[in-house]
Design a protein around this motif. Structure first.
Motif, PDB file in Angstrom:
ATOM      1  N   THR A  18     -16.414 -40.648  12.074  1.00  0.00           N
ATOM      2  CA  THR A  18     -16.822 -39.504  12.739  1.00  0.00           C
ATOM      3  C   THR A  18     -18.120 -39.690  13.445  1.00  0.00           C
ATOM      4  O   THR A  18     -18.962 -40.580  12.595  1.00  0.00           O
ATOM      5  CB  THR A  18     -16.920 -38.178  12.010  1.00  0.00           C
ATOM      6  N   ALA A  19     -18.706 -39.286  14.597  1.00  0.00           N
ATOM      7  CA  ALA A  19     -19.922 -39.467  14.972  1.00  0.00           C
ATOM      8  C   ALA A  19     -20.410 -38.243  15.911  1.00  0.00           C
ATOM      9  O   ALA A  19     -19.845 -37.824  16.856  1.00  0.00           O
ATOM     10  CB  ALA A  19     -19.840 -40.836  16.014  1.00  0.00           C
ATOM     11  N   MET A  20     -21.512 -37.846  15.531  1.00  0.00           N
ATOM     12  CA  MET A  20     -22.449 -37.069  16.480  1.00  0.00           C
ATOM     13  C   MET A  20     -22.750 -37.877  17.496  1.00  0.00           C
ATOM     14  O   MET A  20     -22.915 -39.217  17.400  1.00  0.00           O
ATOM     15  CB  MET A  20     -23.510 -36.412  15.699  1.00  0.00           C
ATOM     16  N   THR A  21     -23.346 -37.453  18.674  1.00  0.00           N
ATOM     17  CA  THR A  21     -24.157 -38.134  19.698  1.00  0.00           C
ATOM     18  C   THR A  21     -25.247 -38.993  19.198  1.00  0.00           C
ATOM     19  O   THR A  21     -25.302 -40.161  19.801  1.00  0.00           O
ATOM     20  CB  THR A  21     -24.537 -37.172  20.908  1.00  0.00           C
ATOM     21  N   ALA A  22     -25.898 -38.577  18.396  1.00  0.00           N
ATOM     22  CA  ALA A  22     -27.080 -39.337  17.767  1.00  0.00           C
ATOM     23  C   ALA A  22     -26.809 -40.437  17.039  1.00  0.00           C
ATOM     24  O   ALA A  22     -27.200 -41.611  16.867  1.00  0.00           O
ATOM     25  CB  ALA A  22     -28.157 -38.463  16.864  1.00  0.00           C
ATOM     26  N   HIS A  23     -25.306 -40.716  16.512  1.00  0.00           N
ATOM     27  CA  HIS A  23     -24.736 -41.663  15.597  1.00  0.00           C
ATOM     28  C   HIS A  23     -23.698 -42.411  16.695  1.00  0.00           C
ATOM     29  O   HIS A  23     -23.281 -43.314  15.861  1.00  0.00           O
ATOM     30  CB  HIS A  23     -24.326 -41.186  14.378  1.00  0.00           C
ATOM     31  N   ILE A  24     -23.589 -42.224  17.744  1.00  0.00           N
ATOM     32  CA  ILE A  24     -22.224 -42.806  18.323  1.00  0.00           C
ATOM     33  C   ILE A  24     -22.483 -44.438  18.502  1.00  0.00           C
ATOM     34  O   ILE A  24     -21.572 -45.089  18.373  1.00  0.00           O
ATOM     35  CB  ILE A  24     -21.966 -42.242  19.698  1.00  0.00           C
ATOM     36  N   TYR A  25     -23.713 -44.821  18.596  1.00  0.00           N
ATOM     37  CA  TYR A  25     -23.749 -46.443  18.945  1.00  0.00           C
ATOM     38  C   TYR A  25     -23.762 -46.941  17.392  1.00  0.00           C
ATOM     39  O   TYR A  25     -22.980 -47.971  17.305  1.00  0.00           O
ATOM     40  CB  TYR A  25     -25.139 -46.948  19.445  1.00  0.00           C
ATOM     41  N   GLU A  26     -24.101 -46.505  16.369  1.00  0.00           N
ATOM     42  CA  GLU A  26     -23.865 -46.943  15.074  1.00  0.00           C
ATOM     43  C   GLU A  26     -22.420 -46.904  14.581  1.00  0.00           C
ATOM     44  O   GLU A  26     -21.937 -47.807  14.119  1.00  0.00           O
ATOM     45  CB  GLU A  26     -24.686 -46.121  14.038  1.00  0.00           C
ATOM     46  N   CYS A  27     -21.916 -45.881  14.966  1.00  0.00           N
ATOM     47  CA  CYS A  27     -20.294 -45.611  14.801  1.00  0.00           C
ATOM     48  C   CYS A  27     -19.605 -46.675  15.413  1.00  0.00           C
ATOM     49  O   CYS A  27     -18.760 -47.318  14.784  1.00  0.00           O
ATOM     50  CB  CYS A  27     -19.841 -44.359  15.208  1.00  0.00           C
ATOM     51  N   ALA A  28     -19.979 -47.068  16.610  1.00  0.00           N
ATOM     52  CA  ALA A  28     -19.131 -48.027  17.561  1.00  0.00           C
ATOM     53  C   ALA A  28     -19.374 -49.309  16.884  1.00  0.00           C
ATOM     54  O   ALA A  28     -18.594 -50.330  16.691  1.00  0.00           O
ATOM     55  CB  ALA A  28     -19.616 -48.161  18.895  1.00  0.00           C
ATOM     56  N   HIS A  29     -20.754 -49.688  16.705  1.00  0.00           N
ATOM     57  CA  HIS A  29     -21.149 -50.882  15.866  1.00  0.00           C
ATOM     58  C   HIS A  29     -20.350 -51.265  14.470  1.00  0.00           C
ATOM     59  O   HIS A  29     -19.791 -51.942  14.139  1.00  0.00           O
ATOM     60  CB  HIS A  29     -22.562 -51.231  15.330  1.00  0.00           C
ATOM     61  N   MET A  30     -20.102 -50.068  13.609  1.00  0.00           N
ATOM     62  CA  MET A  30     -19.541 -50.155  12.556  1.00  0.00           C
ATOM     63  C   MET A  30     -17.905 -50.379  12.599  1.00  0.00           C
ATOM     64  O   MET A  30     -17.246 -50.920  11.828  1.00  0.00           O
ATOM     65  CB  MET A  30     -19.661 -48.775  11.813  1.00  0.00           C
ATOM     66  N   ALA A  31     -17.271 -49.742  13.820  1.00  0.00           N
ATOM     67  CA  ALA A  31     -16.011 -49.942  14.017  1.00  0.00           C
ATOM     68  C   ALA A  31     -15.735 -51.556  14.689  1.00  0.00           C
ATOM     69  O   ALA A  31     -14.838 -51.961  13.952  1.00  0.00           O
ATOM     70  CB  ALA A  31     -15.599 -49.109  15.702  1.00  0.00           C
ATOM     71  N   ASP A  32     -16.854 -52.136  15.220  1.00  0.00           N
ATOM     72  CA  ASP A  32     -16.615 -53.316  15.689  1.00  0.00           C
ATOM     73  C   ASP A  32     -16.693 -54.305  14.299  1.00  0.00           C
ATOM     74  O   ASP A  32     -15.865 -55.341  14.133  1.00  0.00           O
ATOM     75  CB  ASP A  32     -17.864 -53.970  16.494  1.00  0.00           C
ATOM     76  N   GLU A  33     -17.567 -54.059  13.447  1.00  0.00           N
ATOM     77  CA  GLU A  33     -17.774 -54.702  12.028  1.00  0.00           C
ATOM     78  C   GLU A  33     -16.435 -54.849  11.309  1.00  0.00           C
ATOM     79  O   GLU A  33     -16.168 -55.625  10.674  1.00  0.00           O
ATOM     80  CB  GLU A  33     -18.828 -54.230  11.281  1.00  0.00           C
ATOM     81  N   LEU A  34     -15.904 -53.439  11.210  1.00  0.00           N
ATOM     82  CA  LEU A  34     -14.623 -53.323  10.484  1.00  0.00           C
ATOM     83  C   LEU A  34     -13.355 -53.722  11.248  1.00  0.00           C
ATOM     84  O   LEU A  34     -12.622 -54.406  10.359  1.00  0.00           O
ATOM     85  CB  LEU A  34     -14.205 -51.733  10.481  1.00  0.00           C
ATOM     86  N   ARG A  35     -13.416 -54.096  12.550  1.00  0.00           N
ATOM     87  CA  ARG A  35     -12.504 -54.772  13.058  1.00  0.00           C
ATOM     88  C   ARG A  35     -12.411 -56.209  12.708  1.00  0.00           C
ATOM     89  O   ARG A  35     -11.360 -56.734  12.695  1.00  0.00           O
ATOM     90  CB  ARG A  35     -12.681 -54.611  14.629  1.00  0.00           C
ATOM     91  N   LYS A  36     -13.560 -56.754  12.541  1.00  0.00           N
ATOM     92  CA  LYS A  36     -13.719 -58.239  12.145  1.00  0.00           C
ATOM     93  C   LYS A  36     -13.030 -58.546  10.818  1.00  0.00           C
ATOM     94  O   LYS A  36     -12.468 -59.341  10.463  1.00  0.00           O
ATOM     95  CB  LYS A  36     -15.186 -58.607  12.419  1.00  0.00           C
ATOM     96  N   LYS A  37     -13.382 -57.582   9.936  1.00  0.00           N
ATOM     97  CA  LYS A  37     -12.996 -57.469   8.432  1.00  0.00           C
ATOM     98  C   LYS A  37     -11.614 -57.184   8.415  1.00  0.00           C
ATOM     99  O   LYS A  37     -11.034 -57.688   7.253  1.00  0.00           O
ATOM    100  CB  LYS A  37     -13.911 -56.835   7.498  1.00  0.00           C
ATOM    101  N   LEU A  38     -11.117 -56.254   9.024  1.00  0.00           N
ATOM    102  CA  LEU A  38      -9.786 -55.719   9.075  1.00  0.00           C
ATOM    103  C   LEU A  38      -8.781 -55.494  10.277  1.00  0.00           C
ATOM    104  O   LEU A  38      -8.856 -54.444  10.827  1.00  0.00           O
ATOM    105  CB  LEU A  38      -9.937 -54.183   8.127  1.00  0.00           C
ATOM    106  N   PRO A  39      -8.604 -56.989  10.672  1.00  0.00           N
ATOM    107  CA  PRO A  39      -8.063 -56.662  12.119  1.00  0.00           C
ATOM    108  C   PRO A  39      -6.635 -55.982  12.295  1.00  0.00           C
ATOM    109  O   PRO A  39      -6.496 -55.430  13.478  1.00  0.00           O
ATOM    110  CB  PRO A  39      -8.026 -58.200  12.425  1.00  0.00           C
ATOM    111  N   ASP A  40      -6.026 -55.868  11.368  1.00  0.00           N
ATOM    112  CA  ASP A  40      -4.647 -55.088  11.314  1.00  0.00           C
ATOM    113  C   ASP A  40      -4.784 -53.512  11.039  1.00  0.00           C
ATOM    114  O   ASP A  40      -3.812 -53.122  11.020  1.00  0.00           O
ATOM    115  CB  ASP A  40      -3.713 -55.698  10.431  1.00  0.00           C
ATOM    116  N   VAL A  41      -5.975 -53.059  10.921  1.00  0.00           N
ATOM    117  CA  VAL A  41      -6.319 -51.699  10.297  1.00  0.00           C
ATOM    118  C   VAL A  41      -6.357 -50.691  11.413  1.00  0.00           C
ATOM    119  O   VAL A  41      -7.185 -51.269  12.304  1.00  0.00           O
ATOM    120  CB  VAL A  41      -7.464 -51.298   9.151  1.00  0.00           C
ATOM    121  N   SER A  42      -5.696 -49.859  11.751  1.00  0.00           N
ATOM    122  CA  SER A  42      -6.166 -48.628  12.779  1.00  0.00           C
ATOM    123  C   SER A  42      -7.244 -47.968  12.485  1.00  0.00           C
ATOM    124  O   SER A  42      -7.582 -47.505  11.434  1.00  0.00           O
ATOM    125  CB  SER A  42      -4.905 -47.742  13.018  1.00  0.00           C
TER     126      SER A  42
END
Length: 116
Positions: free
Chosen positions: A76-100
């Motif tokens: 979840t992300a408020m506007t103030a956190h959208i970039y951190e949220c996107a970065h976190m999604a990128d990092e999670l994608r690297k670690k868990l490539p098959d997870v939605s």
């Protein structure tokens, strides 16, 4: 294995409250807790990770989620956190490539096209 992890990105009181940060308090992510309660009622196993209170920052939150190895991740992300949220999604994608990974919250609801 946990079906779904719901999480917030790491943040700070200064980022959330600006000049009033000394008056702000840590508060639980009620939005994620409400969603989690509904998912539990529907029979899913759920874990909620509040990135705001994790002292290790992004690395600690990503590692905590990766160690659970869920089937789905809801961020979840408020506007103030959208970039951190996107970065976190990128990092999670690297670690868990098959997870939605699903991102929601007020920013996405208000600006869906711009967010995409």
């Amino acid at each position: 294995m946990i079906d779904i992890v719901l999480a917030t990105a790491p943040s700070s009181k200064k980022k959330e409250f600006g000049l009033l940060s000394s008056a702000g308090e840590d508060r639980p992510p009620l939005n994620l807790l409400n969603i989690g309660a509904v998912l539990l009622e529907k029979g899913y196993s759920v874990s909620v990770i509040d990135g705001v209170i994790k002292n290790g920052g992004m690395r600690e939150v990503v590692e905590a989620i990766a160690s659970i190895n869920p089937r789905f991740i809801g961020l979840t992300a408020m506007t103030a956190h959208i970039y951190e949220c996107a970065h976190m999604a990128d990092e999670l994608r690297k670690k868990l490539p098959d997870v939605s990974i699903i991102i929601g919250g007020i920013h996405v609801s208000t600006l869906p096209i711009e967010t995409m």
